[in-house]
Design a protein around this motif. Structure first.
Motif, PDB file in Angstrom:
ATOM      1  N   UNK B   1      40.374  31.265  66.899  1.00  0.00           N
ATOM      2  CA  UNK B   1      41.819  30.740  67.420  1.00  0.00           C
ATOM      3  C   UNK B   1      42.761  30.671  67.040  1.00  0.00           C
ATOM      4  N   UNK B  31      51.781  42.140  67.414  1.00  0.00           N
ATOM      5  CA  UNK B  31      51.867  42.635  68.239  1.00  0.00           C
ATOM      6  C   UNK B  31      52.859  42.834  69.091  1.00  0.00           C
ATOM      7  N   UNK B  34      56.783  37.081  72.194  1.00  0.00           N
ATOM      8  CA  UNK B  34      57.277  35.997  73.478  1.00  0.00           C
ATOM      9  C   UNK B  34      58.188  35.135  73.383  1.00  0.00           C
ATOM     10  N   UNK B  93      51.630  38.111  70.866  1.00  0.00           N
ATOM     11  CA  UNK B  93      50.678  39.158  71.458  1.00  0.00           C
ATOM     12  C   UNK B  93      49.610  39.500  69.825  1.00  0.00           C
ATOM     13  N   UNK B  98      42.175  47.226  70.439  1.00  0.00           N
ATOM     14  CA  UNK B  98      41.452  47.739  71.501  1.00  0.00           C
ATOM     15  C   UNK B  98      42.853  47.204  72.664  1.00  0.00           C
ATOM     16  N   UNK B 100      47.045  45.552  73.502  1.00  0.00           N
ATOM     17  CA  UNK B 100      47.124  43.971  73.089  1.00  0.00           C
ATOM     18  C   UNK B 100      46.216  43.090  73.994  1.00  0.00           C
ATOM     19  N   UNK B 101      46.464  42.389  73.497  1.00  0.00           N
ATOM     20  CA  UNK B 101      45.368  41.047  73.873  1.00  0.00           C
ATOM     21  C   UNK B 101      46.333  40.028  75.128  1.00  0.00           C
ATOM     22  N   UNK B 102      45.819  39.336  75.322  1.00  0.00           N
ATOM     23  CA  UNK B 102      46.239  38.409  76.300  1.00  0.00           C
ATOM     24  C   UNK B 102      47.066  37.265  75.077  1.00  0.00           C
ATOM     25  N   UNK B 103      48.015  36.536  75.641  1.00  0.00           N
ATOM     26  CA  UNK B 103      49.291  35.872  74.761  1.00  0.00           C
ATOM     27  C   UNK B 103      48.327  34.275  74.020  1.00  0.00           C
ATOM     28  N   UNK B 105      49.897  30.860  73.590  1.00  0.00           N
ATOM     29  CA  UNK B 105      51.807  30.084  72.691  1.00  0.00           C
ATOM     30  C   UNK B 105      51.241  28.696  72.463  1.00  0.00           C
ATOM     31  N   UNK B 106      52.647  28.408  72.070  1.00  0.00           N
ATOM     32  CA  UNK B 106      52.910  27.210  71.119  1.00  0.00           C
ATOM     33  C   UNK B 106      52.748  26.596  71.953  1.00  0.00           C
ATOM     34  N   UNK B 107      52.967  25.104  71.573  1.00  0.00           N
ATOM     35  CA  UNK B 107      52.851  24.033  72.956  1.00  0.00           C
ATOM     36  C   UNK B 107      54.535  23.945  73.688  1.00  0.00           C
TER      37      UNK B 107
END
Lengths: 114, 115
Positions: B1, B31, B34, B93, B98, B100-103, B105-107
């Motif tokens: 994680x 990658x 955002x 990201x 393979x 770009x993976x998903x995002x 996020x910070x809190x």
């Protein structure tokens, strides 16, 4: 141009019930995502679909299944709801995985499991 | 994680003042980084997506910088206005080979502009 739409907006379930959250986008995007938002936590990725016909697990996939029905629609299913799945669920889409334009989010579905 | 951290958690700023906040992230498999703005009762909206070390992006009074080697990004707001009140999210990201993976996020940093 509605962007990303989600149904329903609100839902209350009893423990053990099942339901499907619907998401659709009209921007011709290839990639779609499901997130959950819990108090004190950031948005967490449940599943994503990089393109039609593919799905991949995110950070918190347990207890959920997804279907990329076609390019427009990406549904999230809870087979046997648990109180820990009480959350706000957001669907998002992007042109492609790794696009530099960011993701577009739907309005969210507030789910309560009692 | 992956651990994406944002500071401060919340911030009160007087109207007209400038402010900034931080996002820190692990540098491995980077990658893109955002930034999103999330207003109450609305959905998150993308502000910037940055990929290159040293990148700087600007939209009106809001700008962001990126340092991928040390793993941080700053968001700056110049001359804060009440409409800037929102939660600002950063998201990492990654590409583990393979694509770009998903995002992740910070809190978020919850910004309140006081008139």
């Amino acid at each position: 141009n509605a962007g990303v739409t989600q149904t329903p907006k609100f839902q209350v379930l009893k423990t053990g019930q099942s339901m499907t959250l619907q998401c659709a986008q009209d921007m011709n995007h290839n990639s779609m995502y499901w997130y959950r938002q819990d108090p004190g936590m950031g948005l967490r990725l449940i599943y994503y679909s990089a393109s039609e016909g593919t799905t991949d697990k995110g950070e918190v996939p347990n207890g959920y299944n997804v279907s990329r029905l076609n390019k427009r629609e990406f549904s999230l299913r809870l087979e046997s709801a648990a109180p820990s799945q009480t959350s706000v669920y957001f669907c998002a889409s992007s042109e492609n995985r790794g696009t530099l334009r960011g993701q577009y989010f739907g309005p969210g579905t507030r789910l309560t499991v009692t | 994680i992956l651990n994406v951290e944002q500071s401060p958690q919340s911030l009160h700023v007087q109207e007209g003042d400038s402010t900034n906040f931080t996002c820190s992230f692990p540098s491995s498999n980077f990658y893109a980084l955002h930034w999103y703005r999330w207003e109450t009762a609305k959905s998150p909206e993308a502000l910037f997506v940055m990929t290159l070390n040293g990148d700087e992006k600007k939209k009106g009074r809001i700008s962001a910088t990126l340092n991928t080697k040390e793993g941080y990004s700053y968001l700056y707001i110049k001359g804060s206005q009440p409409e800037d009140s929102a939660t600002y999210l950063c998201a990492l990201e990654t590409d583990s080979g393979g694509g770009a993976d998903g995002l992740t996020f910070g809190k978020g940093t919850h910004l309140i502009i006081q008139p």
